[in-house]
Design an enzyme around this catalytic site. Structure first.
Site, PDB file in Angstrom:
ATOM      1  CG  HIS A 139      36.955  37.592  50.064  1.00  0.00           C
ATOM      2  ND1 HIS A 139      37.389  37.082  51.271  1.00  0.00           N
ATOM      3  CD2 HIS A 139      35.686  38.010  50.284  1.00  0.00           C
ATOM      4  CE1 HIS A 139      36.422  37.181  52.168  1.00  0.00           C
ATOM      5  NE2 HIS A 139      35.378  37.755  51.595  1.00  0.00           N
ATOM      6  N   GLY A 166      28.754  40.332  54.210  1.00  0.00           N
ATOM      7  CA  GLY A 166      29.199  41.706  54.384  1.00  0.00           C
ATOM      8  C   GLY A 166      30.094  41.924  55.584  1.00  0.00           C
ATOM      9  CG  ASN A 167      29.350  40.432  59.458  1.00  0.00           C
ATOM     10  OD1 ASN A 167      28.295  39.847  59.231  1.00  0.00           O
ATOM     11  ND2 ASN A 167      29.434  41.440  60.313  1.00  0.00           N
ATOM     12  CB  SER A 168      34.119  39.374  54.250  1.00  0.00           C
ATOM     13  OG  SER A 168      33.483  38.140  54.116  1.00  0.00           O
ATOM     14  CG  LEU A 192      57.463  21.531  45.968  1.00  0.00           C
ATOM     15  CD1 LEU A 192      56.622  20.270  46.172  1.00  0.00           C
ATOM     16  CD2 LEU A 192      58.790  21.406  46.677  1.00  0.00           C
ATOM     17  N   GLY A 193      57.803  23.629  41.807  1.00  0.00           N
ATOM     18  CA  GLY A 193      57.945  23.555  40.353  1.00  0.00           C
ATOM     19  C   GLY A 193      57.284  22.318  39.779  1.00  0.00           C
ATOM     20  CG  ASP A 252      40.573  36.414  52.379  1.00  0.00           C
ATOM     21  OD1 ASP A 252      40.602  37.168  51.385  1.00  0.00           O
ATOM     22  OD2 ASP A 252      39.523  36.103  52.970  1.00  0.00           O
TER      23      ASP A 252
END
Length: 364
Positions: free
Chosen positions: A97, A208-210, A264-265, A127
């Site tokens: 992200h 901002g630590n992400s 699975l559809g 992520d």
């Protein structure tokens, strides 16, 4: 009579002498004691025995600020860390992200140098994203630890750039507050909600630590900061992706591989989505078991081949209970294309089980 008076005088004299002696002892001896105590207290040197400065130094130079731009306009900022040097390249882990809205990227090292970076691969569900830079720019490489060895209560710390690069290199300290937390997140409007297995920490983690490292007391990376529970009434709850799980995807992303997941559809509806169920013409009885409702089925899909139908309630995947769309995805994505799985479902008040092959895939 005189003898009695003599005895009384003797007693009083003894008491007087004793009291006088006690007075002199208190005046002189105790003052020395007090002075000695004060003197000893002043000479005591207090030292900290829980400093993590050496561990921070071990990791500090591997941490970078990741800046994301779209058509030369900055659209985001986060943190990352160099985890590997190979073939004249330095490899950096960050969050998906952090980079997902951009088309160009640059990183800022601890010495202030800013360089262009190349996005090698990213995955929305885990992520995780991997960037590369020229090796000559790298100032440090992190040591990867094991999240599986961490226990609740263990000391951890983070290094990152909360808010913006102005605060890059910020260190925060805490403990592992919980392990194997199943946190529901909304990825985007197209994908919807999903469950992530994360570690919980009370170390301060801001937006901002992400993408930055969560490290153990030895300065080894045991998690990747990814999520923060942002509610006004809640403080001190942050989340990190266990490094053991992340590295499985990292090794593939650095090679530019797409992370392929099975499907699975079917379209799925939670049982509390009354309006969506109504629009789909599906009626759920009050005595129906808890599960996930099939809203529609795609042609030539594994679900169609297994004769699943609209309105069926899926309750288990390979014996694991599923009570929401997010939990079903989590259980499904433990498997790969070509795997056979058992699906338990209810139809017309009766439980059924079917085995199907995951021969279709959803690519990111």
């Amino acid at each position: 009579m005189r003898k009695k008076i003599a005895i009384i005088i003797t007693v009083f004299t003894s008491l007087f002498v004793g009291a006088l002696g006690m007075y002199f002892v208190m005046q002189y001896s105790s003052s020395d004691v007090i002075r000695t105590v004060f003197r000893d207290t002043k000479n005591v040197t207090i030292t900290s025995n829980d400093s993590i400065s050496e561990s921070v130094d071990k990791l500090y130079d591997s941490v970078v600020v990741v800046q994301t731009s779209f058509n030369n306009q900055k659209v985001g900022s986060g943190t990352g860390f160099v985890y590997k040097l190979d073939k004249e390249k330095g490899y950096i882990i960050t969050n998906n992200h952090v980079v997902s809205d951009g088309n160009t990227y640059n990183v800022i090292f601890s010495n202030g140098k800013s360089v262009d970076a190349t996005l090698l691969g990213s995955d929305v569900y885990s992520d995780i994203a991997v960037l590369s830079v020229d090796e000559e720019n790298v100032t440090g490489v992190a040591t990867i630890g094991k999240s599986s060895s961490m226990k609740v209560g263990d000391t951890v710390f983070t290094i990152g750039a909360p808010i913006s690069d102005e605060y890059s290199g910020t260190v925060t300290k805490g403990i592992i507050s919980g392990k194997d937390r199943m946190v529901s997140v909304t990825l985007n409007n197209q994908i919807g909600d999903y469950l992530m297995n994360v570690m919980q920490t009370d170390a301060a983690i801001n937006p901002g630590n992400s993408g930055g490292p969560l490290a153990n007391i030895n300065g080894e990376v045991i998690g990747i900061n990814s999520l923060k529970l942002v509610q006004q009434e809640i403080e001190g709850i942050g989340f990190a992706i266990p490094i053991d799980e992340a590295m499985v995807f990292v090794e593939r992303l650095e090679k530019g591989e797409k992370i392929v997941r099975p499907m699975l559809g079917v379209t799925l509806l939670n049982m509390n989505e009354s309006y969506e169920l109504y629009l789909s013409g599906i009626v759920i009885n009050n005595d129906s078991p808890t599960g996930v409702v099939i809203g529609s089925i795609s042609n030539d899909s594994p679900a169609q081949s297994a004769n699943l139908q609209k309105g069926d309630i899926i309750t288990k995947i390979n014996g694991q209970s599923v009570d929401s769309r997010a939990k079903l995805r989590y259980e499904l994505y433990k498997h790969t294309v070509g795997d056979k799985i058992d699906v338990t479902y209810y139809r017309n008040g009766k439980e059924h089980k079917v085995t199907l092959t995951l021969d279709k895939a959803l690519q990111q």
